[in-house]
Scaffold this motif. Structure first.
Motif, mmCIF file in Angstrom:
data_model
loop_
_atom_site.group_PDB
_atom_site.id
_atom_site.type_symbol
_atom_site.label_atom_id
_atom_site.label_comp_id
_atom_site.label_asym_id
_atom_site.label_seq_id
_atom_site.Cartn_x
_atom_site.Cartn_y
_atom_site.Cartn_z
ATOM 1 N N PRO A 66 0.825 -1.213 0.000
ATOM 2 C CA PRO A 66 0.000 0.000 0.000
ATOM 3 C C PRO A 66 0.858 1.261 0.000
ATOM 4 O O PRO A 66 2.003 1.255 0.460
ATOM 5 C CB PRO A 66 -0.800 -0.116 1.305
ATOM 6 C CG PRO A 66 0.070 -0.949 2.198
ATOM 7 C CD PRO A 66 0.761 -1.934 1.292
ATOM 8 N N VAL A 67 0.290 2.316 -0.525
ATOM 9 C CA VAL A 67 0.932 3.630 -0.462
ATOM 10 C C VAL A 67 0.637 4.212 0.922
ATOM 11 O O VAL A 67 -0.524 4.381 1.291
ATOM 12 C CB VAL A 67 0.406 4.555 -1.567
ATOM 13 C CG1 VAL A 67 0.941 5.973 -1.389
ATOM 14 C CG2 VAL A 67 0.787 4.010 -2.939
ATOM 15 N N THR A 68 1.681 4.495 1.687
ATOM 16 C CA THR A 68 1.495 4.970 3.063
ATOM 17 C C THR A 68 1.692 6.469 3.204
ATOM 18 O O THR A 68 1.512 7.004 4.296
ATOM 19 C CB THR A 68 2.466 4.239 4.017
ATOM 20 O OG1 THR A 68 3.815 4.483 3.596
ATOM 21 C CG2 THR A 68 2.201 2.735 4.012
ATOM 22 N N TRP A 69 2.079 7.128 2.133
ATOM 23 C CA TRP A 69 2.215 8.585 2.133
ATOM 24 C C TRP A 69 1.129 9.195 1.254
ATOM 25 O O TRP A 69 0.811 8.644 0.192
ATOM 26 C CB TRP A 69 3.580 9.012 1.597
ATOM 27 C CG TRP A 69 4.729 8.676 2.496
ATOM 28 C CD1 TRP A 69 5.333 7.456 2.629
ATOM 29 C CD2 TRP A 69 5.403 9.560 3.388
ATOM 30 N NE1 TRP A 69 6.353 7.529 3.540
ATOM 31 C CE2 TRP A 69 6.423 8.805 4.023
ATOM 32 C CE3 TRP A 69 5.260 10.908 3.710
ATOM 33 C CZ2 TRP A 69 7.283 9.369 4.970
ATOM 34 C CZ3 TRP A 69 6.126 11.470 4.644
ATOM 35 C CH2 TRP A 69 7.115 10.699 5.266
ATOM 36 N N GLU A 70 0.605 10.317 1.665
ATOM 37 C CA GLU A 70 -0.329 11.066 0.818
ATOM 38 C C GLU A 70 0.480 11.824 -0.213
ATOM 39 O O GLU A 70 1.289 12.689 0.128
ATOM 40 C CB GLU A 70 -1.161 12.033 1.667
ATOM 41 C CG GLU A 70 -2.189 12.800 0.849
ATOM 42 C CD GLU A 70 -2.991 13.778 1.699
ATOM 43 O OE1 GLU A 70 -3.719 14.595 1.112
ATOM 44 O OE2 GLU A 70 -2.873 13.707 2.944
ATOM 45 N N LEU A 71 0.265 11.487 -1.485
ATOM 46 C CA LEU A 71 1.066 12.088 -2.544
ATOM 47 C C LEU A 71 0.510 13.460 -2.910
ATOM 48 O O LEU A 71 -0.691 13.605 -3.131
ATOM 49 C CB LEU A 71 1.081 11.179 -3.772
ATOM 50 C CG LEU A 71 1.707 9.794 -3.541
ATOM 51 C CD1 LEU A 71 1.614 8.958 -4.812
ATOM 52 C CD2 LEU A 71 3.148 9.922 -3.090
ATOM 53 N N PRO A 72 1.376 14.461 -3.009
ATOM 54 C CA PRO A 72 0.918 15.809 -3.355
ATOM 55 C C PRO A 72 0.528 15.907 -4.823
ATOM 56 O O PRO A 72 0.850 15.017 -5.631
ATOM 57 C CB PRO A 72 2.135 16.686 -3.031
ATOM 58 C CG PRO A 72 3.299 15.770 -3.134
ATOM 59 C CD PRO A 72 2.820 14.420 -2.716
ATOM 60 N N PRO A 73 -0.171 16.988 -5.210
ATOM 61 C CA PRO A 73 -0.685 17.109 -6.586
ATOM 62 C C PRO A 73 0.391 17.105 -7.659
ATOM 63 O O PRO A 73 0.108 16.745 -8.810
ATOM 64 C CB PRO A 73 -1.439 18.450 -6.569
ATOM 65 C CG PRO A 73 -1.759 18.696 -5.129
ATOM 66 C CD PRO A 73 -0.643 18.098 -4.347
ATOM 67 N N ASN A 74 1.622 17.522 -7.331
ATOM 68 C CA ASN A 74 2.653 17.574 -8.370
ATOM 69 C C ASN A 74 3.299 16.218 -8.639
ATOM 70 O O ASN A 74 4.206 16.122 -9.467
ATOM 71 C CB ASN A 74 3.725 18.621 -8.042
ATOM 72 C CG ASN A 74 4.427 18.360 -6.718
ATOM 73 O OD1 ASN A 74 3.806 17.924 -5.749
ATOM 74 N ND2 ASN A 74 5.719 18.656 -6.655
ATOM 75 N N VAL A 75 2.825 15.153 -7.971
ATOM 76 C CA VAL A 75 3.201 13.792 -8.368
ATOM 77 C C VAL A 75 2.222 13.376 -9.466
ATOM 78 O O VAL A 75 1.065 13.040 -9.200
ATOM 79 C CB VAL A 75 3.151 12.807 -7.188
ATOM 80 C CG1 VAL A 75 3.398 11.377 -7.678
ATOM 81 C CG2 VAL A 75 4.188 13.180 -6.141
ATOM 82 N N THR A 76 2.682 13.444 -10.693
ATOM 83 C CA THR A 76 1.789 13.209 -11.830
ATOM 84 C C THR A 76 1.582 11.735 -12.123
ATOM 85 O O THR A 76 0.625 11.357 -12.794
ATOM 86 C CB THR A 76 2.353 13.895 -13.088
ATOM 87 O OG1 THR A 76 3.656 13.355 -13.373
ATOM 88 C CG2 THR A 76 2.472 15.401 -12.870
#
Length: 509
Positions: free
Chosen positions: A51-61
């Motif tokens: 699972p992805v455990t970090w909230e990815l910011p909008p600039n992660v395309t």
């Protein structure tokens, strides 16, 4: 777009955005600190289902989990190589094996690796590596009279094990990186494979950042692996040569401390392509911790992992507690999947030493500064580190620290804490006892530690350094066509290819 450094492919292995820890914290800081840059994340993982455990910011395309041990990312082409293609593959593979096992053979690892990368991009490498001809080549080279692996009497089982490990390790060669940007590998080792291929075939600039020393950690890890010596010799040779190739080929290397820089220079990195960029924290997010707890307490913050050597910390705590019975040890941080047995060993050790009632495993905390505030002294007991966030965060909170002398720890601490040798609990305990007896010294060290962070190790300074580096690299080289690849010729006798049966001992019959 390339000239502005506005597109970066970040290559990770076993860290961001699937695992919490220092390297992941650094990745998240970098991505969030540059909202004007578009990031793609190519994360090498175990199964691809993590699972992805970090909230990815909008600039992660884009985020791609690339599994090393699950099903291949793209279906393998099962049609076997034949004729000239097979001979070319075997020549390249044998040259690569000789580079790993016989450094005196003067075979270039990079040349062989790029040949295999072509096959990987076509989806044909897995089938080629697992072919009987490839197994025979490995057995032939392992049993050359002048190589030490001969004495270990390698077996077919060894060859199958080594092939399996190597095939999985080489899978990232098939991963494609967007052109028109920068490929940023945030560790040496497997994360550099897609960057090396993209640099070689498409001219994508390659940036390498090291936190812990990847090769050193591989050597430490393989000490306890169950494989036999021929398998270990092959895999450690692979990591050694890949590490050296990454150092030589990276357009720029950005170690997070001078200790890493010295290691990289010894490993073949040109000194003029190394630029130290220290990790940083935001002092406003890690403010002064305030009064110490009423009960004397040692606190530690990190992931529960063997490389953190919490056995030494628990042993040191037991020694100090014999002098100060009310002393407590609080351990803050998650237990990564697969490390549950390690936690059990730690709990058993505390019980055996008679201190289990004073040791608490607190798990992951969202309020990290409170973990540092919970201690009279903050501890770090690792056997390998880069420039540890837990240390500079604790320093920013104004806490005195006792840390092991690994990686960039001494550079971070300076004269604001006590640094002790790793794996020496008695020495660590003596440092702890000395600090606990001297409240004025603890307070002074804590004050100076926070000031050192403000003066040298701020997040703003670190992110700005990489912003400039991305811009520089994006303008360094125009796209170039893939170089022509010619067939390789070995200067040594070729193995017999008359389909001999493999005998139990492992040598061709």
């Amino acid at each position: 777009m390339p000239s502005s450094g506005r597109h970066v492919t970040m290559l990770t292995e076993g860290t961001y955005p699937h695992v919490h820890g220092g390297v992941s914290t650094w990745c998240d800081q970098l991505v969030r600190g540059m909202p004007e840059v578009d990031f793609e994340i190519l994360a090498l993982t175990g199964s691809g289902r993590e699972p992805v455990t970090w909230e990815l910011p909008p600039n992660v395309t884009r985020h791609t989990a690339y599994p090393l041990w699950g099903p291949p990312q793209s279906p393998a082409v099962r049609r076997p190589l034949r004729g000239r293609e097979r001979r070319r593959f075997l020549d390249a593979y044998e040259r690569l094996l000789l580079a790993l096992l016989d450094p005196e053979a003067d075979c270039d690892f990079g040349t062989g690796l790029y040949e295999l990368a072509e096959l990987a991009r076509q989806g044909r490498l897995t089938t080629a590596l697992r072919s009987e001809r490839a197994l025979r080549s490995l057995m032939w080279i392992w049993t050359m009279p002048h190589l030490p692996t001969l004495a270990a009497r390698p077996t077919v089982h060894d060859a199958l094990t080594a092939t399996d490990l190597l095939e999985h390790a080489l899978r990232p060669l098939a991963a494609r990186i967007a052109t028109g940007g920068v490929a940023h590998a945030v560790s040496s080792g497997l994360a550099t494979l897609p960057a090396l291929a993209a640099q070689h075939f498409e001219g994508v600039p390659f940036l390498l950042t090291e936190h812990g020393i990847y090769l050193r950690e591989r050597y430490l890890g393989y000490r306890t692996e169950a494989q036999r010596w021929p398998v270990k010799a092959l895999m450690l040779g692979f990591y050694r040569e890949l590490n050296t190739l990454g150092y030589r080929k990276a357009d720029l290397i950005t170690p997070c401390n001078q200790y890493n820089r010295r290691w990289e220079e010894r490993g073949g990195a040109p000194a003029d392509r190394i630029r130290t960029v220290y990790n940083g924290v935001d002092p406003a997010l890690f403010p002064e911790a305030g009064p110490e707890p009423e009960t004397p307490t040692l606190s530690w913050c990190g992931r529960v992992d063997p490389i953190k050597d919490l056995e030494t910390l628990i042993r040191a705590y037991a020694i100090s507690r014999a002098e100060l019975p009310e002393l407590r040890l609080r351990l803050f941080g998650p237990v990564p999947a697969g490390n549950e047995d390690y936690l059990t060993r730690l709990e058993k050790l505390a019980a055996e030493l008679g201190v289990a009632d004073g040791v608490s495993f607190e798990g992951r905390v969202s309020d990290v500064p409170s973990a540092y505030a919970a201690g009279s002294v903050v501890m770090l007991s690792s056997i390998s580190e880069g420039f540890p966030f837990s240390l500079i965060e604790a320093m920013s909170c104004g806490r005195a620290t006792v840390s092991t002398d690994v990686g960039g720890v001494r550079e971070a601490v300076g004269d604001t804490g006590i640094v002790v040798p790793p794996r020496e609990p008695a020495v660590m305990a003596a440092a702890v006892s000395a600090l606990l007896r001297d409240g004025a010294r603890r307070a002074e060290l804590g004050r100076r530690a926070r000031q050192r962070v403000i003066d040298q190790f701020t997040l703003h300074r670190s992110v700005d350094g990489f912003r400039q580096i991305y811009r520089e690299l994006a303008g360094t080289r125009p796209p170039r066509p893939a170089p022509a690849v010619t067939s390789l010729r070995l200067s040594i006798p070729a193995p017999r290819r008359t389909s001999p049966a493999l005998v139990t001992g492992g040598t061709p019959a």
